[in-house]
Design a protein around this motif. Structure first.
Motif, PDB file in Angstrom:
ATOM      1  N   ARG A 174       0.833  -1.210   0.000  1.00 44.09           N
ATOM      2  CA  ARG A 174       0.000   0.000   0.000  1.00 44.09           C
ATOM      3  C   ARG A 174       0.865   1.256   0.000  1.00 44.09           C
ATOM      4  NH1 ARG A 174      -5.424   0.738   1.178  1.00 44.09           N
ATOM      5  NH2 ARG A 174      -5.663  -1.426   1.875  1.00 44.09           N
ATOM      6  N   GLU A 175       0.545   2.168  -0.918  1.00 49.52           N
ATOM      7  CA  GLU A 175       1.283   3.437  -0.991  1.00 49.52           C
ATOM      8  C   GLU A 175       0.577   4.474  -0.110  1.00 49.52           C
ATOM      9  OE1 GLU A 175       3.943   4.156  -3.321  1.00 49.52           O
ATOM     10  OE2 GLU A 175       4.049   1.996  -3.677  1.00 49.52           O
ATOM     11  N   LEU A 176       1.299   5.521   0.257  1.00 49.10           N
ATOM     12  CA  LEU A 176       0.713   6.642   1.000  1.00 49.10           C
ATOM     13  C   LEU A 176      -0.157   6.159   2.154  1.00 49.10           C
ATOM     14  CD1 LEU A 176      -0.310   9.139  -1.835  1.00 49.10           C
ATOM     15  CD2 LEU A 176       1.417   9.481  -0.078  1.00 49.10           C
ATOM     16  N   ASN A 177       0.444   5.354   3.034  1.00 53.96           N
ATOM     17  CA  ASN A 177      -0.340   4.724   4.109  1.00 53.96           C
ATOM     18  C   ASN A 177      -0.382   5.646   5.325  1.00 53.96           C
ATOM     19  OD1 ASN A 177      -1.641   2.976   5.783  1.00 53.96           O
ATOM     20  ND2 ASN A 177      -0.284   1.246   5.414  1.00 53.96           N
ATOM     21  N   ARG A 178      -1.316   6.605   5.300  1.00 47.34           N
ATOM     22  CA  ARG A 178      -1.385   7.597   6.392  1.00 47.34           C
ATOM     23  C   ARG A 178      -2.290   7.110   7.514  1.00 47.34           C
ATOM     24  NH1 ARG A 178      -1.845  11.015   1.725  1.00 47.34           N
ATOM     25  NH2 ARG A 178      -4.104  10.864   1.961  1.00 47.34           N
ATOM     26  N   HIS A 179      -1.964   5.969   8.100  1.00 45.63           N
ATOM     27  CA  HIS A 179      -2.791   5.427   9.180  1.00 45.63           C
ATOM     28  C   HIS A 179      -2.601   6.240  10.467  1.00 45.63           C
ATOM     29  CE1 HIS A 179       0.663   3.735  11.294  1.00 45.63           C
ATOM     30  NE2 HIS A 179       1.122   3.313  10.129  1.00 45.63           N
ATOM     31  N   VAL A 180      -3.491   5.988  11.425  1.00 45.23           N
ATOM     32  CA  VAL A 180      -3.406   6.702  12.704  1.00 45.23           C
ATOM     33  C   VAL A 180      -3.125   5.739  13.861  1.00 45.23           C
ATOM     34  CG1 VAL A 180      -4.786   8.735  12.085  1.00 45.23           C
ATOM     35  CG2 VAL A 180      -5.949   6.646  12.860  1.00 45.23           C
ATOM     36  N   ALA A 181      -2.455   4.615  13.577  1.00 44.08           N
ATOM     37  CA  ALA A 181      -2.198   3.610  14.620  1.00 44.08           C
ATOM     38  C   ALA A 181      -1.377   4.172  15.784  1.00 44.08           C
ATOM     39  CB  ALA A 181      -1.497   2.391  14.025  1.00 44.08           C
ATOM     40  N   PHE A 182      -0.550   5.206  15.520  1.00 47.81           N
ATOM     41  CA  PHE A 182       0.243   5.832  16.590  1.00 47.81           C
ATOM     42  C   PHE A 182      -0.383   7.131  17.082  1.00 47.81           C
ATOM     43  CE2 PHE A 182       3.796   3.484  14.387  1.00 47.81           C
ATOM     44  CZ  PHE A 182       4.084   2.616  15.431  1.00 47.81           C
ATOM     45  N   GLY A 183      -1.636   7.379  16.690  1.00 44.72           N
ATOM     46  CA  GLY A 183      -2.275   8.632  17.086  1.00 44.72           C
ATOM     47  C   GLY A 183      -1.939   9.758  16.122  1.00 44.72           C
ATOM     48  N   GLN A 184      -2.178  10.988  16.574  1.00 46.39           N
ATOM     49  CA  GLN A 184      -1.953  12.197  15.777  1.00 46.39           C
ATOM     50  C   GLN A 184      -1.732  13.352  16.736  1.00 46.39           C
ATOM     51  OE1 GLN A 184      -2.301  13.444  12.330  1.00 46.39           O
ATOM     52  NE2 GLN A 184      -1.757  11.350  11.842  1.00 46.39           N
ATOM     53  N   GLY A 185      -1.198  14.451  16.219  1.00 44.10           N
ATOM     54  CA  GLY A 185      -1.115  15.661  17.030  1.00 44.10           C
ATOM     55  C   GLY A 185      -0.024  15.594  18.088  1.00 44.10           C
ATOM     56  N   VAL A 186      -0.161  16.412  19.145  1.00 43.64           N
ATOM     57  CA  VAL A 186       0.915  16.539  20.142  1.00 43.64           C
ATOM     58  C   VAL A 186       1.119  15.249  20.928  1.00 43.64           C
ATOM     59  CG1 VAL A 186       0.697  19.037  20.411  1.00 43.64           C
ATOM     60  CG2 VAL A 186      -0.653  17.531  21.892  1.00 43.64           C
ATOM     61  N   HIS A 187       0.084  14.390  20.987  1.00 43.12           N
ATOM     62  CA  HIS A 187       0.230  13.138  21.734  1.00 43.12           C
ATOM     63  C   HIS A 187       0.627  11.963  20.824  1.00 43.12           C
ATOM     64  CE1 HIS A 187      -1.000  14.468  25.726  1.00 43.12           C
ATOM     65  NE2 HIS A 187      -1.896  15.228  25.129  1.00 43.12           N
ATOM     66  N   PHE A 188       1.089  12.254  19.615  1.00 47.02           N
ATOM     67  CA  PHE A 188       1.578  11.188  18.733  1.00 47.02           C
ATOM     68  C   PHE A 188       2.597  10.350  19.502  1.00 47.02           C
ATOM     69  CE2 PHE A 188       4.513   9.425  15.574  1.00 47.02           C
ATOM     70  CZ  PHE A 188       3.629   8.875  14.656  1.00 47.02           C
ATOM     71  N   CYS A 189       2.512   9.032  19.343  1.00 46.63           N
ATOM     72  CA  CYS A 189       3.320   8.108  20.151  1.00 46.63           C
ATOM     73  C   CYS A 189       4.818   8.396  20.052  1.00 46.63           C
ATOM     74  CB  CYS A 189       3.041   6.684  19.714  1.00 46.63           C
ATOM     75  SG  CYS A 189       4.060   5.476  20.563  1.00 46.63           S
ATOM     76  N   LEU A 190       5.423   8.730  21.194  1.00 43.85           N
ATOM     77  CA  LEU A 190       6.862   9.019  21.247  1.00 43.85           C
ATOM     78  C   LEU A 190       7.680   7.787  20.844  1.00 43.85           C
ATOM     79  CD1 LEU A 190       8.946  11.251  22.357  1.00 43.85           C
ATOM     80  CD2 LEU A 190       9.014   9.833  24.398  1.00 43.85           C
ATOM     81  N   GLY A 191       7.136   6.595  21.140  1.00 41.46           N
ATOM     82  CA  GLY A 191       7.867   5.355  20.870  1.00 41.46           C
ATOM     83  C   GLY A 191       7.688   4.810  19.467  1.00 41.46           C
ATOM     84  N   ALA A 192       7.009   5.556  18.575  1.00 42.19           N
ATOM     85  CA  ALA A 192       6.751   5.040  17.220  1.00 42.19           C
ATOM     86  C   ALA A 192       8.032   4.600  16.491  1.00 42.19           C
ATOM     87  CB  ALA A 192       5.978   6.071  16.398  1.00 42.19           C
ATOM     88  N   PRO A 193       9.125   5.400  16.521  1.00 39.63           N
ATOM     89  CA  PRO A 193      10.335   4.943  15.814  1.00 39.63           C
ATOM     90  C   PRO A 193      10.875   3.621  16.370  1.00 39.63           C
ATOM     91  CG  PRO A 193      10.502   7.286  16.334  1.00 39.63           C
ATOM     92  CD  PRO A 193       9.289   6.767  17.054  1.00 39.63           C
ATOM     93  N   LEU A 194      10.773   3.432  17.686  1.00 41.46           N
ATOM     94  CA  LEU A 194      11.259   2.193  18.300  1.00 41.46           C
ATOM     95  C   LEU A 194      10.366   1.012  17.911  1.00 41.46           C
ATOM     96  CD1 LEU A 194      13.227   0.754  20.227  1.00 41.46           C
ATOM     97  CD2 LEU A 194      11.674   1.328  22.109  1.00 41.46           C
ATOM     98  N   ALA A 195       9.045   1.203  17.951  1.00 42.05           N
ATOM     99  CA  ALA A 195       8.115   0.122  17.575  1.00 42.05           C
ATOM    100  C   ALA A 195       8.333  -0.277  16.121  1.00 42.05           C
ATOM    101  CB  ALA A 195       6.667   0.583  17.791  1.00 42.05           C
ATOM    102  N   ARG A 196       8.519   0.708  15.251  1.00 41.78           N
ATOM    103  CA  ARG A 196       8.744   0.406  13.831  1.00 41.78           C
ATOM    104  C   ARG A 196      10.042  -0.385  13.638  1.00 41.78           C
ATOM    105  NH1 ARG A 196       6.244   6.190  12.397  1.00 41.78           N
ATOM    106  NH2 ARG A 196       4.471   5.456  11.179  1.00 41.78           N
ATOM    107  N   LEU A 197      11.093   0.054  14.326  1.00 43.95           N
ATOM    108  CA  LEU A 197      12.389  -0.621  14.200  1.00 43.95           C
ATOM    109  C   LEU A 197      12.293  -2.069  14.701  1.00 43.95           C
ATOM    110  CD1 LEU A 197      15.419  -0.441  13.505  1.00 43.95           C
ATOM    111  CD2 LEU A 197      15.817   0.374  15.833  1.00 43.95           C
ATOM    112  N   GLU A 198      11.677  -2.261  15.859  1.00 42.98           N
ATOM    113  CA  GLU A 198      11.544  -3.617  16.397  1.00 42.98           C
ATOM    114  C   GLU A 198      10.696  -4.484  15.475  1.00 42.98           C
ATOM    115  OE1 GLU A 198      10.811  -4.092  20.672  1.00 42.98           O
ATOM    116  OE2 GLU A 198      11.390  -2.012  20.935  1.00 42.98           O
ATOM    117  N   GLY A 199       9.631  -3.910  14.915  1.00 40.12           N
ATOM    118  CA  GLY A 199       8.786  -4.663  13.982  1.00 40.12           C
ATOM    119  C   GLY A 199       9.561  -5.087  12.745  1.00 40.12           C
TER     120      GLY A 199
END
Length: 407
Positions: free
Chosen positions: A341-366
């Motif tokens: 899937r291209e341009l996958n703008r999902h909101v699994a990590f939230g949005q805005g100021v509370h966007f998940c701080l750990g997103a880069p770590l979760a992506r790397l581990e995945g």
């Protein structure tokens, strides 16, 4: 609390395995719907709303007229709507303010402090260590030809990573896992687990003050000593949040991700043939079958119109991230898994100021986990009938109890 007979019970554990047909029916009746919610989510008995549409979720999560801080609306409410009065909450990571439970200047300050030590650049330096931990877990099961993904891999990998980052002694990691199980449903945490876990975190911080290292806790203490202060309560709450948030959702992502790939053998084969597509596959798994039902509840600071509904000051609002990620108005064929899937703008990590701080770590581990599993476990397949895969019955976090596989 009024009952909405036409509204499905979104907190019913029976829907955990596949909430998407229910979400589709709810979206058909509107992007914002009124629901019944457990008292833990709504201690004041105000109306509770669930946002099911993608555009409305993005707008809502970025709108300062909604706050995560219940006490801003209901002064007697504590963090996450828990009562602030006495009990295990007082000296616990749920009872003090963290970047997840405040907004505005307080949020900026707390997130800024943690963000100074928890940077994407720092996360990328962990790649070799995460790879080594992943390989070590697979070494243990490789010869047996069998693995229980949750217990043997999905849980241990993220907890080892976050504990090493924070400087938790290896001998304590097993206990962390036990505590995390007891805290996995934030809406109903076990009081004695909360108390023991919080006492442990306080001891750990005291130990780091006396003997600092090059871990994240020592880094936060050093920032504090430069005058950028976290109170003792904030430091404890933040460390608790990082231990918990740093592994719980990632462990669920790993087990759900493996099940999702096994459910789609052609796409699994394509991914094995072209491992370069794994980063995009992680994003699509997050969109298609993500591990978080909703971010922390928010409360309306004023009367607001959203998605055609009139929301009153004090009302509770939840955003169904899985529903937003399956919104027909935002994604082509949302009910289909499409690892390319291209341009996958999902909101699994939230949005805005509370966007998940750990997103880069979760992506790397995945990425590392899926690449290594596919490379090292040929012929990966379910080791039980598909209908015997059991989901956990937590309202906030989606995950599997067990996932036996063979290879």
């Amino acid at each position: 609390m009024t009952s909405h007979d036409h509204t499905p019970n979104v907190f019913d554990p029976a829907t955990a395995a596949n909430p998407y047909p229910m979400f589709a029916r709810m979206r058909a009746s509107g992007p914002v719907v009124q629901i019944d919610a457990p008292t833990a989510y709504n201690p004041t008995g105000s109306a509770t709303w669930l946002i099911t549409g993608f555009a409305e979720t993005v707008r809502f999560l970025k709108d300062p007229r909604f706050t995560v801080d219940a006490s801003a609306i209901h002064p007697d409410a504590g963090v996450f709507g828990h009562s602030a009065e006495g009990g295990a909450q007082e000296q616990s990571f749920l009872g003090a303010k963290t970047m997840v439970s405040v907004d505005g200047a307080e949020h900026t300050r707390l997130r800024g402090l943690v963000g100074k030590v928890f940077t994407p650049r720092y996360v990328e330096t962990l790649r070799p260590r995460i790879q080594a931990l992943t390989d070590a877990l697979i070494d243990r099961v490789q010869d047996s030809g069998r693995m229980e993904v949750v217990a043997d891999f999905g849980y241990p990998l993220p907890i080892q990573v976050i504990c090493e980052m924070l400087g938790v002694p290896p001998t304590d990691m097993k206990q962390m896992q036990v505590w995390s199980e007891g805290l996995s449903d934030h809406a109903n945490p076990q009081p004695e687990v909360l108390r023991d876990f919080s006492a442990y975190v306080m001891q750990l911080i005291a130990h780091k003050r006396a003997r600092p290292g090059d871990d994240l806790i020592s880094g936060m203490i050093r920032l504090e000593e430069k005058g950028d202060t976290l109170t003792e309560g904030e430091l404890m709450a933040t460390v608790g949040l990082l231990i918990f948030g740093g592994h719980e959702t990632t462990s669920n992502l790993l087990s759900i991700g493996i099940l999702t790939l096994l459910d789609h053998p052609e796409q699994l084969a394509g991914l094995k043939a072209d491992p370069g597509r794994i980063p995009a596959a992680v994003e699509e798994i997050l969109r298609y079958n993500g591990p978080v039902f909703s971010p922390a509840p928010r409360y309306a600071r004023e009367d607001v119109e959203l998605g055609g509904q009139q929301i009153r000051r004090g009302d509770v609002i939840l955003a169904a991230l899985g529903s937003a990620n399956h919104d027909e108005r935002a994604f082509t064929d949302p009910e289909e898994l499409n690892l390319a899937r291209e341009l996958n703008r999902h909101v699994a990590f939230g949005q805005g100021v509370h966007f998940c701080l750990g997103a880069p770590l979760a992506r790397l581990e995945g990425e590392i986990a899926f690449e290594t599993l596919l490379r090292r476990l040929p012929g990966l397949r379910l080791d039980v009938p598909r209908d015997q895969v059991v989901w956990r019955d937590s309202t906030q976090l989606r995950g599997l109890k067990t996932l036996p596989v063979a290879f």
